[in-house]
Design a protein around this motif. Structure first.
Motif, PDB file in Angstrom:
ATOM      1  N   PRO A  76      77.283  74.586  15.553  1.00 27.89           N
ATOM      2  CA  PRO A  76      78.433  74.709  16.454  1.00 27.89           C
ATOM      3  C   PRO A  76      78.114  75.549  17.684  1.00 27.89           C
ATOM      4  CG  PRO A  76      78.813  75.891  14.371  1.00 27.89           C
ATOM      5  CD  PRO A  76      77.516  75.179  14.235  1.00 27.89           C
ATOM      6  N   GLY A  77      78.779  75.211  18.800  1.00 30.65           N
ATOM      7  CA  GLY A  77      78.525  75.896  20.065  1.00 30.65           C
ATOM      8  C   GLY A  77      78.715  77.394  19.980  1.00 30.65           C
ATOM      9  N   ARG A  78      79.649  77.840  19.186  1.00 36.16           N
ATOM     10  CA  ARG A  78      79.906  79.279  19.121  1.00 36.16           C
ATOM     11  C   ARG A  78      78.740  80.063  18.535  1.00 36.16           C
ATOM     12  NH1 ARG A  78      86.181  80.839  17.910  1.00 36.16           N
ATOM     13  NH2 ARG A  78      87.055  79.663  19.640  1.00 36.16           N
ATOM     14  N   LEU A  80      75.542  79.360  19.157  1.00 36.45           N
ATOM     15  CA  LEU A  80      74.350  79.322  20.003  1.00 36.45           C
ATOM     16  C   LEU A  80      74.162  80.580  20.848  1.00 36.45           C
ATOM     17  CD1 LEU A  80      74.369  75.551  20.971  1.00 36.45           C
ATOM     18  CD2 LEU A  80      73.192  76.685  19.089  1.00 36.45           C
ATOM     19  N   PRO A  81      75.230  81.104  21.504  1.00 36.17           N
ATOM     20  CA  PRO A  81      74.978  82.299  22.332  1.00 36.17           C
ATOM     21  C   PRO A  81      74.633  83.535  21.517  1.00 36.17           C
ATOM     22  CG  PRO A  81      77.316  81.800  22.262  1.00 36.17           C
ATOM     23  CD  PRO A  81      76.614  80.656  21.608  1.00 36.17           C
ATOM     24  N   GLN A 140      75.574  96.005  32.312  1.00 32.08           N
ATOM     25  CA  GLN A 140      76.820  95.261  32.122  1.00 32.08           C
ATOM     26  C   GLN A 140      76.587  93.754  32.058  1.00 32.08           C
ATOM     27  OE1 GLN A 140      75.814  96.839  34.778  1.00 32.08           O
ATOM     28  NE2 GLN A 140      76.597  95.983  36.687  1.00 32.08           N
ATOM     29  N   HIS A 141      75.354  93.297  32.322  1.00 29.81           N
ATOM     30  CA  HIS A 141      75.058  91.858  32.296  1.00 29.81           C
ATOM     31  C   HIS A 141      74.307  91.426  31.037  1.00 29.81           C
ATOM     32  CE1 HIS A 141      76.449  91.247  36.435  1.00 29.81           C
ATOM     33  NE2 HIS A 141      75.945  92.444  36.676  1.00 29.81           N
ATOM     34  N   VAL A 142      74.057  92.364  30.148  1.00 30.77           N
ATOM     35  CA  VAL A 142      73.316  92.038  28.926  1.00 30.77           C
ATOM     36  C   VAL A 142      74.283  91.494  27.871  1.00 30.77           C
ATOM     37  CG1 VAL A 142      71.925  92.986  27.050  1.00 30.77           C
ATOM     38  CG2 VAL A 142      71.575  93.781  29.405  1.00 30.77           C
ATOM     39  N   SER A 143      73.897  90.389  27.235  1.00 31.51           N
ATOM     40  CA  SER A 143      74.752  89.795  26.201  1.00 31.51           C
ATOM     41  C   SER A 143      75.023  90.796  25.087  1.00 31.51           C
ATOM     42  CB  SER A 143      74.064  88.566  25.598  1.00 31.51           C
ATOM     43  OG  SER A 143      74.733  88.168  24.410  1.00 31.51           O
ATOM     44  N   VAL A 144      76.269  90.821  24.643  1.00 29.18           N
ATOM     45  CA  VAL A 144      76.597  91.717  23.532  1.00 29.18           C
ATOM     46  C   VAL A 144      75.837  91.329  22.265  1.00 29.18           C
ATOM     47  CG1 VAL A 144      78.881  92.341  24.333  1.00 29.18           C
ATOM     48  CG2 VAL A 144      78.612  90.307  22.925  1.00 29.18           C
ATOM     49  N   TYR A 145      75.426  90.049  22.185  1.00 26.98           N
ATOM     50  CA  TYR A 145      74.752  89.586  20.972  1.00 26.98           C
ATOM     51  C   TYR A 145      73.315  90.095  20.863  1.00 26.98           C
ATOM     52  CZ  TYR A 145      78.883  86.729  20.517  1.00 26.98           C
ATOM     53  OH  TYR A 145      80.177  86.317  20.386  1.00 26.98           O
ATOM     54  N   SER A 147      72.801  92.952  20.485  1.00 28.71           N
ATOM     55  CA  SER A 147      72.940  94.014  19.483  1.00 28.71           C
ATOM     56  C   SER A 147      72.368  93.613  18.131  1.00 28.71           C
ATOM     57  CB  SER A 147      74.416  94.415  19.343  1.00 28.71           C
ATOM     58  OG  SER A 147      75.205  93.283  19.013  1.00 28.71           O
TER      59      SER A 147
END
Lengths: 436, 84
Positions: A76-78, A80-81, A140-145, A147
């Motif tokens: 699912p798309g959710r 992937l990021p 502020q541009h780094v993906s939270v994922y 983490s």
């Protein structure tokens, strides 16, 4: 001391037998179990140059690369990021393993199912991209994922979340040996009261940073020729080719598999052991032979029972010599067929032994030993029966899988064919039955 | 005229989650993110993407107060109007 889950009766050994009922493979020479297995028996290699590598032709580093994997076709798309390529591969392998087993996680107790995987490198590509954003655009541009997407445990965690498996879950890291440690621990989870474990290992770290990191490990072949780069037990051995992929297995208690009328049982995870090598400079021998003996004893089999050995196949002269010596010491000269289908995938770190275990179980199913490719000049004087070039027909009831991890990890696993498994009355340990 | 509406919000969410925006229509404006299936990390990820694409900055403390798509959109729109 016997440990049992709260509220359950002490389990007899035979009823907690760990059986493999599903296999999911993502490998450089085949996506999906049957695609990979048929390519393996044809001797097709997945070792190729790193794509888009801006060096002279023939100079690009070689890797075992999985071509044509489109995560969006499977997930699912959710998801992937929040996932690196390695976790996407692991999730798809898990989906396929579950589908193969026919087990429905939604119909099983969520705390009775666990996930135990091995992963030695984490998600390099994701981190490479996000850290580049950090120093070019700002935090502020780094993906939270970022983490968690980089983390060795991301595979286990995401598989657990996707299938609602909330029982005991772990990650075992011991480079290549970790893949067998995961399978051994999965069996332990079942003995403590679990019903089903998704286990194995998947690796992928081949963005430029990942490639450089593999090379910095010091054991990677410098050859630019895909058919000459990874030659275990050969006079031309000069290091290995790293690869991506691995396998996820569905492992259940024999009782749980029988109760849900599982479509197939590939075999039993019957023996497991792990040791550490002595420290550098010690006069004590390396631990591989002892590890193999301990795993066979755990499975209740003798060297004469073993039909095939899946070698660690480091492809460094000293390590090959040590492994060949260990095999000859246990089995005698040319005493057992030895093979290394990883010559077609490269070494997959935590994913490699899980893939070797899948190969062993399919060797049981199809009565055929997968080949070791490209080894044309075995080192003289090493008396091992290497299955070279072509697959070999052979009845397989007992297979031994060996794995060594950088810095002294040794692990060994024994799988038994279904007809060798615990069919005897409950409560009689398999180790006793094989000798009566 | 608002610079940031449900349409822009949906576009950013779809970019974040590979085309999956979930149930984001007019009726969802006053539902909480968690009721819409967005966990806290998903809301943060959307915020990171909005800061990439629009000249706006949202602090973590401000974000913690924005519990619905309606509140979120109004906040971003107001911030853009001031800076524009």
């Amino acid at each position: 001391m016997t440990i049992t889950a709260p509220g359950t009766a002490p389990a007899a050994a035979a009823t907690r037998t760990a059986v493999v009922t599903g296999i999911g493979v993502v490998a450089p020479n085949g996506l999906g179990t049957e695609e990979w297995w048929s390519a393996t028996l044809r001797g097709e290699s997945g070792i190729r140059p790193v794509p888009d590598h801006s060096t002279r032709p023939g100079q690009a580093p070689l890797i075992g690369l999985i071509p044509g994997f489109e995560a969006a076709d499977h997930l699912p798309g959710r998801l992937l990021p929040q996932t690196d390529r390695v976790t996407r591969l692991a999730l798809v392998a898990s989906d396929w393993a579950l589908a193969d087993s026919g087990a429905d996680p939604a119909a099983l107790p969520e705390y009775g199912m666990g996930v135990v995987t091995s992963n030695a490198t984490g998600g390099f590509e994701f981190t490479h991209r996000e850290i580049r954003k950090l120093w070019t655009q700002g935090p502020q541009h780094v993906s939270v994922y970022e983490s968690f997407a980089w983390f060795y445990a991301a595979n286990t965690g995401q598989i657990s979340i996707r299938h609602g498996m909330r029982g005991p879950s772990n990650v075992l890291i011991a480079e290549q040996a970790g893949g067998l440690d995961a399978l051994g621990h999965a069996r332990r989870v079942l003995r403590k009261g679990g019903e089903l474990v998704l286990t194995g290992g998947v690796e992928s770290a081949f963005d430029p940073w990942g490639v450089v990191s593999h090379i910095a490990g010091g054991r990677v072949s410098r050859s630019g020729h895909p058919d000459r780069a990874y030659l275990p037990f050969d006079t031309g051995a000069s290091g290995h080719v790293p690869g991506e992929g691995g396998a996820i297995l569905v492992v259940e208690t024999a009782t749980a598999a029988a109760e849900r009328d599982a479509g197939q049982v590939y075999g039993e995870i019957a023996g497991y052991a792990a040791t550490f090598d002595p420290p550098p400079g010690s006069s004590a021998p390396p631990g591989l032979a002892r590890t193999a003996r301990l795993a066979m004893a755990d499975a209740g089999v003798t060297p004469e029972d073993v039909d095939v050995v899946f070698a660690d196949a480091a492809a460094l002269p000293a390590l090959d010599a040590a492994e060949a010596a260990a095999i000859e010491e246990i089995f005698g000269p040319y005493g057992v067929p030895v093979t290394a289908p990883k010559t077609m995938t490269g070494r997959l770190a935590g994913g490699g032994p899980a893939l070797d275990t899948a190969a062993a179980l399919l060797a049981v199913r199809d009565s055929v030993l997968p080949p070791t490719v490209n080894v044309e000049r075995p080192v003289p004087g090493r008396r091992i029966d290497l299955v070279r070039g072509e697959p070999r027909e052979a009845r397989v009831e007992v297979a031994l899988i060996l794995a060594r991890g950088h810095h002294g990890f040794n692990s060994a696993l024994v799988v038994l064919a279904p007809n060798r498994m615990a069919a005897a009355p409950a409560g009689v340990p398999a180790a006793v039955r094989h000798h009566t | 005229m608002p610079a940031f509406t449900l349409t822009e919000f949906r576009q950013v969410v779809e970019k974040c989650f590979q085309g999956e925006a979930g149930p984001l229509d007019e009726t969802a404006l006053d539902a909480t993110f968690s009721d819409l299936g967005f966990d806290s990390l998903m809301v943060y990820e959307v915020t990171v993407r909005i800061q990439d694409e629009y000249p706006v900055e949202i602090t973590d403390d401000e974000l913690d107060e924005l519990r619905t798509p309606g509140a979120f959109i109004a906040f971003v729109d107001a911030r853009l109007s001031v800076s524009g």
